[in-house]
Design an enzyme around this catalytic site. Sequence first.
Site, PDB file in Angstrom:
ATOM      1  N   ASP A  16       5.466  93.214  80.217  1.00 35.26           N
ATOM      2  CA  ASP A  16       4.483  92.541  79.388  1.00 35.26           C
ATOM      3  C   ASP A  16       4.057  91.274  80.119  1.00 35.26           C
ATOM      4  OD1 ASP A  16       3.101  91.752  76.925  1.00 35.26           O
ATOM      5  OD2 ASP A  16       4.544  93.064  75.930  1.00 35.26           O
TER       6      ASP A  16
ATOM      7  N   ASP B 230      -1.051  90.916  77.564  1.00 34.71           N
ATOM      8  CA  ASP B 230      -1.158  90.374  76.211  1.00 34.71           C
ATOM      9  C   ASP B 230      -2.498  89.671  75.999  1.00 34.71           C
ATOM     10  OD1 ASP B 230       0.471  89.883  73.770  1.00 34.71           O
ATOM     11  OD2 ASP B 230       0.150  87.775  74.262  1.00 34.71           O
TER      12      ASP B 230
ATOM     13  N   GLU C  42      -4.247  94.368  76.205  1.00 31.03           N
ATOM     14  CA  GLU C  42      -4.430  94.270  74.756  1.00 31.03           C
ATOM     15  C   GLU C  42      -5.676  93.429  74.521  1.00 31.03           C
ATOM     16  OE1 GLU C  42      -2.062  92.712  70.779  1.00 31.03           O
ATOM     17  OE2 GLU C  42      -2.267  91.441  72.535  1.00 31.03           O
TER      18      GLU C  42
ATOM     19  N   HIS D 104       5.071  97.060  68.460  1.00 33.08           N
ATOM     20  CA  HIS D 104       5.941  96.050  67.860  1.00 33.08           C
ATOM     21  C   HIS D 104       5.233  95.133  66.876  1.00 33.08           C
ATOM     22  CE1 HIS D 104       3.764  94.155  71.015  1.00 33.08           C
ATOM     23  NE2 HIS D 104       4.177  92.964  70.631  1.00 33.08           N
ATOM     24  N   ASP D 105       3.898  95.254  66.764  1.00 38.94           N
ATOM     25  CA  ASP D 105       3.145  94.417  65.825  1.00 38.94           C
ATOM     26  C   ASP D 105       2.677  95.196  64.596  1.00 38.94           C
ATOM     27  OD1 ASP D 105       3.243  92.219  67.556  1.00 38.94           O
ATOM     28  OD2 ASP D 105       1.310  92.690  68.479  1.00 38.94           O
TER      29      ASP D 105
HETATM   30  O1  ISL Z   1      -0.416  91.475  64.962  1.00 41.18           O
HETATM   31  C1  ISL Z   1      -1.578  91.504  65.279  1.00 41.18           C
HETATM   32  C2  ISL Z   1      -2.381  92.728  65.151  1.00 41.18           C
HETATM   33  O2  ISL Z   1      -2.348  93.298  63.912  1.00 41.18           O
HETATM   34  C3  ISL Z   1      -2.280  90.368  65.896  1.00 41.18           C
HETATM   35  O3  ISL Z   1      -2.682  89.359  65.126  1.00 41.18           O
HETATM   36  C4  ISL Z   1      -1.491  89.931  67.101  1.00 41.18           C
HETATM   37  O4  ISL Z   1      -0.954  88.699  66.939  1.00 41.18           O
HETATM   38  C5  ISL Z   1      -2.412  89.963  68.265  1.00 41.18           C
HETATM   39  O5  ISL Z   1      -2.759  91.285  68.412  1.00 41.18           O
HETATM   40  C6  ISL Z   1      -1.775  89.478  69.552  1.00 41.18           C
HETATM   41  O6  ISL Z   1      -0.566  90.112  69.798  1.00 41.18           O
HETATM   42  C7  ISL Z   1       0.101  89.841  70.980  1.00 41.18           C
HETATM   43  O7  ISL Z   1       0.172  88.452  71.279  1.00 41.18           O
HETATM   44  C8  ISL Z   1       0.935  87.652  70.368  1.00 41.18           C
HETATM   45  C9  ISL Z   1       2.314  88.238  70.081  1.00 41.18           C
HETATM   46  O8  ISL Z   1       2.875  87.566  68.995  1.00 41.18           O
HETATM   47  C10 ISL Z   1       2.245  89.725  69.781  1.00 41.18           C
HETATM   48  O9  ISL Z   1       3.531  90.258  69.596  1.00 41.18           O
HETATM   49  C11 ISL Z   1       1.520  90.376  70.919  1.00 41.18           C
HETATM   50  O10 ISL Z   1       1.493  91.778  70.836  1.00 41.18           O
HETATM   51  C12 ISL Z   1       1.062  86.293  71.011  1.00 41.18           C
HETATM   52  O11 ISL Z   1       1.548  86.400  72.307  1.00 41.18           O
END
Ligand code: ISL
Length: 537
Positions: free
Chosen positions: A98, A198, A251, A320-321
């Site tokens: 990541d 990310d 992402e 994971h989100d």
């Molecule tokens: O959770 C989400 C999508 O439903 C978003 O608001 C998310 O925070 C966004 O997609 C960004 O995610 C990534 O960056 C974040 C981290 O907390 C997440 O785990 C990561 O996947 C900040 O680094």
Amino acid sequence: MTNKWWQDAVVYQIYPRSFLDTNQDGIGDLPGIISKLDYLKDLEVNCLWLCPVYRSPGKDNGYDISDYTDINPEFGTLSDMDLLIREAGQRGIKIIMDLVINHTSDQHPWFLKSKDKNSPYRDYYFWKEDTNGKPPNNWTGFFGGKTWSKDPGSGDWYLHLFAKEQPDLNYHNPAVIEEIKSILKFWLDKGIAGFRCDVINILWKESLNDGRKRLILTGSEHYISKQRNHDILKTLRKDVLDLYDCFTVGETVFITPEDARDFILPERKELDMIFSFEHMETDQIIVKWFKTKFKPKKLFQTLIKWQKELPWNANYLENHDQPRSVSRFGNDGKHREVSAKMLAVLLLTLRGTPFIYQGQELGMTGFDFQSMEDIRDVESINIHRLAKSLHIPKKIRWQMIRRTSRDNARTPFQWSDENYAGFTKETPWIKVNGNYKRIHAKEQIKNPDSVLTFYKKLIALRKNSVVLRKGSFTSVYYDKNIFVYKRTYEEESILVLLNFSDRKIEYQSSGSVLFTNYKRELYDGVLNPYEGLLLQL
Ligand code: ISL
Ligand code: CA
């Protein structure tokens, strides 16, 4: 056209904290991953994406990095990482990491040094002097609430689009890009096969002016998918990534297929694939916290749109989100197994590279927590606090968290029916789902009808099918519950029929049964509840 290796890959996403704990501190670790490489090889996945394992104070579970070239001691050491890369490689499994470069941790030495106005690190971040006691602009952040915090020492403001412990890097400063290049090189030289990048389309902040007021993310018009963001990606690609046999999946937030093409068309030389979100928004009203009843038709329409408009997609139903897919798009009660298998058929037969999230292959469900005390995620805690300040009633607040919290995906992997699901022997950092006595890998490995065995068979089928790996996608039919599409390569076609309901549905088609989550030899024009069927045309 031949596929690139990552187009033929099946990627498995690991959330190391919740995968397997080997030193009994309640936190998953790298030796845990190493000890399960044979499990992953058996599943026949050939690439792992590790969520952040870098040194981090852990305010956002590793998405707040304080040292990009070292491993978080909670997870192990750099030599564990080297061993993981080597051991995985011996099993034909590549590893991607990541890459979190929109922001660092507030404990990163760059940020600590940048607090000094005269430091060369000052311009690594966005600092503003306080003039009137108010934040420098009206932007609102990803985790709800403010995007500017004050350094208690100087009283100066700094920008953070996520938690206050995640200050945003300033890409107007060329020195920042040079730092990122050397981080990329460091890991690629260790044998890493690429990166999941990310929030990669918000790097460039065009201006820090006030934004148009919106329900969410006021200010985002100043930083989503800007031209200079594309330039940064081109530079990283040309100067570093292209010198290695690797791939990137970015992402990207708030993006249309048209914008997405600019990031991934091969001739643009930026990213290889992107994760989009539109299909994850089909059960919500405006923001993810307000969930509505899931309407499969919306999911089908969105998938069709992205399948048509991009030459290649990074396909996923979980990460994971996101809440667990079987609880969200399937049925985690009576039809859990069959609907988890049907969702597997969808994921592994779309055109693109499939990404499986740990536990998805067991049909793991959303958490069974009872209150906020069990919640660990910083985003959920912030949003809950915000909802409370808006006087949203307790019951509704909890409903929002229960359905949407990222912790739904973060409960420990269910290895066995031993204590704590075999994840650890001590108290885990986050509660195990009580259904581990029923849903766990040990049972599913031996069971020829398990969700896990089904995944194995389907992955093997995909590997051996040029149609599924390379074929074009055509939507054939959809209504409120059924989705039918065709994959075609040269003279050969496979028809995929999915029933997203708990009822039998008639649908006439010819073709011979190639694969299904039911026991049947002939297709009689009826789809069983949550059937996922492949017909050879
Ligand atoms: O959770 C989400 C999508 O439903 C978003 O608001 C998310 O925070 C966004 O997609 C960004 O995610 C990534 O960056 C974040 C981290 O907390 C997440 O785990 C990561 O996947 C900040 O680094
Ligand atoms: Ca541990």
